[in-house]
Design a protein around this motif. Structure first.
Motif, PDB file in Angstrom:
ATOM      1  N   ALA A 133       0.848  -1.192   0.000  1.00 28.52           N
ATOM      2  CA  ALA A 133       0.000   0.000   0.000  1.00 28.52           C
ATOM      3  C   ALA A 133       0.882   1.241   0.000  1.00 28.52           C
ATOM      4  O   ALA A 133       1.938   1.261   0.631  1.00 28.52           O
ATOM      5  CB  ALA A 133      -0.915   0.021   1.217  1.00 28.52           C
ATOM      6  N   VAL A 134       0.437   2.258  -0.723  1.00 29.89           N
ATOM      7  CA  VAL A 134       1.017   3.590  -0.636  1.00 29.89           C
ATOM      8  C   VAL A 134      -0.098   4.481  -0.119  1.00 29.89           C
ATOM      9  O   VAL A 134      -1.197   4.500  -0.679  1.00 29.89           O
ATOM     10  CB  VAL A 134       1.528   4.101  -1.996  1.00 29.89           C
ATOM     11  N   VAL A 135       0.181   5.184   0.970  1.00 32.51           N
ATOM     12  CA  VAL A 135      -0.835   5.977   1.652  1.00 32.51           C
ATOM     13  C   VAL A 135      -0.375   7.427   1.742  1.00 32.51           C
ATOM     14  O   VAL A 135       0.781   7.703   2.074  1.00 32.51           O
ATOM     15  CB  VAL A 135      -1.066   5.406   3.073  1.00 32.51           C
ATOM     16  N   SER A 136      -1.294   8.340   1.436  1.00 33.13           N
ATOM     17  CA  SER A 136      -1.099   9.760   1.717  1.00 33.13           C
ATOM     18  C   SER A 136      -2.178  10.169   2.711  1.00 33.13           C
ATOM     19  O   SER A 136      -2.981   9.337   3.138  1.00 33.13           O
ATOM     20  CB  SER A 136      -1.195  10.597   0.434  1.00 33.13           C
ATOM     21  N   ARG A 137      -2.234  11.430   3.041  1.00 33.15           N
ATOM     22  CA  ARG A 137      -3.247  11.889   3.996  1.00 33.15           C
ATOM     23  C   ARG A 137      -4.654  11.624   3.460  1.00 33.15           C
ATOM     24  O   ARG A 137      -5.543  11.219   4.185  1.00 33.15           O
ATOM     25  CB  ARG A 137      -3.067  13.376   4.279  1.00 33.15           C
ATOM     26  N   GLU A 138      -4.874  11.835   2.167  1.00 32.17           N
ATOM     27  CA  GLU A 138      -6.215  11.749   1.605  1.00 32.17           C
ATOM     28  C   GLU A 138      -6.524  10.451   0.878  1.00 32.17           C
ATOM     29  O   GLU A 138      -7.685  10.098   0.703  1.00 32.17           O
ATOM     30  CB  GLU A 138      -6.449  12.892   0.593  1.00 32.17           C
ATOM     31  N   SER A 139      -5.507   9.757   0.385  1.00 34.01           N
ATOM     32  CA  SER A 139      -5.782   8.639  -0.513  1.00 34.01           C
ATOM     33  C   SER A 139      -4.778   7.510  -0.344  1.00 34.01           C
ATOM     34  O   SER A 139      -3.790   7.641   0.366  1.00 34.01           O
ATOM     35  CB  SER A 139      -5.779   9.138  -1.960  1.00 34.01           C
ATOM     36  N   ALA A 162       8.581  -4.748  -6.391  1.00 31.15           N
ATOM     37  CA  ALA A 162       7.150  -4.488  -6.564  1.00 31.15           C
ATOM     38  C   ALA A 162       6.693  -3.318  -5.694  1.00 31.15           C
ATOM     39  O   ALA A 162       5.865  -2.497  -6.119  1.00 31.15           O
ATOM     40  CB  ALA A 162       6.347  -5.741  -6.243  1.00 31.15           C
ATOM     41  N   THR A 163       7.232  -3.218  -4.488  1.00 32.51           N
ATOM     42  CA  THR A 163       6.894  -2.118  -3.586  1.00 32.51           C
ATOM     43  C   THR A 163       7.362  -0.796  -4.170  1.00 32.51           C
ATOM     44  O   THR A 163       6.617   0.187  -4.207  1.00 32.51           O
ATOM     45  CB  THR A 163       7.508  -2.367  -2.195  1.00 32.51           C
ATOM     46  N   LEU A 164       8.586  -0.772  -4.663  1.00 32.98           N
ATOM     47  CA  LEU A 164       9.121   0.440  -5.287  1.00 32.98           C
ATOM     48  C   LEU A 164       8.335   0.798  -6.545  1.00 32.98           C
ATOM     49  O   LEU A 164       8.104   1.979  -6.826  1.00 32.98           O
ATOM     50  CB  LEU A 164      10.603   0.251  -5.603  1.00 32.98           C
ATOM     51  N   MET A 165       7.907  -0.199  -7.301  1.00 34.05           N
ATOM     52  CA  MET A 165       7.139   0.061  -8.520  1.00 34.05           C
ATOM     53  C   MET A 165       5.777   0.687  -8.201  1.00 34.05           C
ATOM     54  O   MET A 165       5.342   1.612  -8.895  1.00 34.05           O
ATOM     55  CB  MET A 165       6.983  -1.213  -9.343  1.00 34.05           C
ATOM     56  N   LEU A 166       5.108   0.196  -7.147  1.00 30.46           N
ATOM     57  CA  LEU A 166       3.833   0.814  -6.786  1.00 30.46           C
ATOM     58  C   LEU A 166       4.057   2.261  -6.345  1.00 30.46           C
ATOM     59  O   LEU A 166       3.294   3.152  -6.733  1.00 30.46           O
ATOM     60  CB  LEU A 166       3.114   0.028  -5.687  1.00 30.46           C
ATOM     61  N   LEU A 167       5.098   2.503  -5.573  1.00 29.81           N
ATOM     62  CA  LEU A 167       5.405   3.875  -5.164  1.00 29.81           C
ATOM     63  C   LEU A 167       5.616   4.758  -6.386  1.00 29.81           C
ATOM     64  O   LEU A 167       5.038   5.835  -6.492  1.00 29.81           O
ATOM     65  CB  LEU A 167       6.634   3.898  -4.252  1.00 29.81           C
ATOM     66  N   ARG A 168       6.430   4.305  -7.323  1.00 31.54           N
ATOM     67  CA  ARG A 168       6.671   5.077  -8.542  1.00 31.54           C
ATOM     68  C   ARG A 168       5.368   5.318  -9.295  1.00 31.54           C
ATOM     69  O   ARG A 168       5.088   6.424  -9.766  1.00 31.54           O
ATOM     70  CB  ARG A 168       7.675   4.345  -9.430  1.00 31.54           C
ATOM     71  N   ASP A 169       4.539   4.285  -9.425  1.00 26.63           N
ATOM     72  CA  ASP A 169       3.276   4.421 -10.152  1.00 26.63           C
ATOM     73  C   ASP A 169       2.353   5.441  -9.497  1.00 26.63           C
ATOM     74  O   ASP A 169       1.686   6.222 -10.178  1.00 26.63           O
ATOM     75  CB  ASP A 169       2.573   3.070 -10.266  1.00 26.63           C
ATOM     76  N   VAL A 170       2.310   5.462  -8.159  1.00 25.63           N
ATOM     77  CA  VAL A 170       1.495   6.448  -7.449  1.00 25.63           C
ATOM     78  C   VAL A 170       2.056   7.848  -7.675  1.00 25.63           C
ATOM     79  O   VAL A 170       1.319   8.785  -8.018  1.00 25.63           O
ATOM     80  CB  VAL A 170       1.407   6.117  -5.940  1.00 25.63           C
ATOM     81  N   LEU A 171       3.353   8.009  -7.500  1.00 27.44           N
ATOM     82  CA  LEU A 171       3.978   9.328  -7.647  1.00 27.44           C
ATOM     83  C   LEU A 171       3.831   9.873  -9.065  1.00 27.44           C
ATOM     84  O   LEU A 171       3.670  11.082  -9.258  1.00 27.44           O
ATOM     85  CB  LEU A 171       5.453   9.255  -7.261  1.00 27.44           C
ATOM     86  N   ALA A 172       3.869   8.982 -10.051  1.00 29.55           N
ATOM     87  CA  ALA A 172       3.754   9.392 -11.454  1.00 29.55           C
ATOM     88  C   ALA A 172       2.301   9.583 -11.891  1.00 29.55           C
ATOM     89  O   ALA A 172       2.044  10.023 -13.007  1.00 29.55           O
ATOM     90  CB  ALA A 172       4.443   8.360 -12.349  1.00 29.55           C
ATOM     91  N   GLY A 173       1.353   9.220 -11.028  1.00 32.03           N
ATOM     92  CA  GLY A 173      -0.055   9.351 -11.365  1.00 32.03           C
ATOM     93  C   GLY A 173      -0.565   8.249 -12.278  1.00 32.03           C
ATOM     94  O   GLY A 173      -1.576   8.416 -12.960  1.00 32.03           O
ATOM     95  N   ASP A 174       0.116   7.109 -12.277  1.00 34.41           N
ATOM     96  CA  ASP A 174      -0.239   6.009 -13.170  1.00 34.41           C
ATOM     97  C   ASP A 174      -1.206   4.999 -12.565  1.00 34.41           C
ATOM     98  O   ASP A 174      -1.543   4.021 -13.219  1.00 34.41           O
ATOM     99  CB  ASP A 174       1.029   5.267 -13.616  1.00 34.41           C
ATOM    100  N   VAL A 175      -1.636   5.199 -11.318  1.00 35.79           N
ATOM    101  CA  VAL A 175      -2.621   4.301 -10.701  1.00 35.79           C
ATOM    102  C   VAL A 175      -3.762   5.142 -10.155  1.00 35.79           C
ATOM    103  O   VAL A 175      -3.567   6.293  -9.754  1.00 35.79           O
ATOM    104  CB  VAL A 175      -2.029   3.431  -9.564  1.00 35.79           C
ATOM    105  N   LYS A 176      -4.926   4.546 -10.144  1.00 38.26           N
ATOM    106  CA  LYS A 176      -6.102   5.209  -9.596  1.00 38.26           C
ATOM    107  C   LYS A 176      -6.055   5.085  -8.072  1.00 38.26           C
ATOM    108  O   LYS A 176      -5.951   3.983  -7.533  1.00 38.26           O
ATOM    109  CB  LYS A 176      -7.376   4.570 -10.125  1.00 38.26           C
ATOM    110  N   LEU A 177      -6.117   6.226  -7.406  1.00 39.86           N
ATOM    111  CA  LEU A 177      -6.074   6.235  -5.953  1.00 39.86           C
ATOM    112  C   LEU A 177      -7.479   6.170  -5.386  1.00 39.86           C
ATOM    113  O   LEU A 177      -8.423   6.703  -5.957  1.00 39.86           O
ATOM    114  CB  LEU A 177      -5.387   7.505  -5.457  1.00 39.86           C
ATOM    115  N   GLU A 178      -7.601   5.495  -4.250  1.00 38.64           N
ATOM    116  CA  GLU A 178      -8.858   5.454  -3.511  1.00 38.64           C
ATOM    117  C   GLU A 178      -8.748   6.498  -2.396  1.00 38.64           C
ATOM    118  O   GLU A 178      -7.663   6.780  -1.902  1.00 38.64           O
ATOM    119  CB  GLU A 178      -9.080   4.064  -2.925  1.00 38.64           C
TER     120      GLU A 178
END
Length: 185
Positions: A133-139, A162-178
């Motif tokens: 999981a990658v978590v921010s304050r809102e998503s 895989a953990t680093l890849m999800l982080l990169r994908d979140v930071l790059a805006g390549d995954v839909k955040l909940e």
């Protein structure tokens, strides 16, 4: 003193990914913490291998057993008694608790089973499976990874990547955040 063995760390295949993560975090002045289990500190170590990591990396914890889960993940005796194995919800909760404690922009969490053996019922672990999981304050964003192998060292490296890849994908805006339930209220 014996000469140091030549074991390149991080693996060469991680370097472009780590450089991209570093640039994305620095360009937004974002900060990061890590909460990991079966990667055993490899996610934190990989991020710290980048020159200038102190600009974004605040800290990390390996919550491999019950004691650090109580200290860092906000676990109670009830959580321990009701634990049946990692889930996307548990790893998101872990990352959210550490993000809040460390007061960072993002926290990445990882929780799985590297193998070769796993606990039996009522605990359900699948060797070669981890939840991220990658978590921010809102998503937040989650991902489940199944390597299909039970070799501990291979899984630890695969889970780290895989953990680093999800982080990169979140930071790059390549995954839909909940969005967190509390953020939408």
């Amino acid at each position: 003193m014996e000469p140091a063995e030549n074991y390149p760390f991080p693996p060469a295949s991680f370097k472009p990914l780590l450089n991209e993560i570093s640039e994305l975090l620095r360009s937004t002045s974002s900060t990061l913490a890590v909460a990991e289990t079966t990667t055993g500190g490899l996610v934190s170590a990989s991020l710290l291998s980048v020159a200038g990591a102190s600009k974004f990396f605040v800290g990390g914890t390996t919550v491999y057993t019950t004691k650090p889960r109580k200290a860092w993940a906000g676990w109670t005796d009830e959580n321990v008694a009701n634990y049946h194995g990692p889930t996307p919800e548990l790893v998101t909760e872990l990352a959210a608790n550490v993000r809040e404690q460390m007061d960072v922009t993002y926290c990445i969490g990882e929780w799985g089973a590297a193998g070769p053996t796993v606990l039996g019922p009522p605990i359900v672990h699948v060797a070669g499976q981890t939840f991220i999981a990658v978590v921010s304050r809102e998503s937040f964003a989650t991902r489940v990874v199944n390597t299909g192998v039970t070799e501990r060292e291979k899984n630890m490296v695969a889970f780290t990547k895989a953990t680093l890849m999800l982080l990169r994908d979140v930071l790059a805006g390549d995954v839909k955040l909940e969005h967190h339930a509390s953020a939408s209220a």
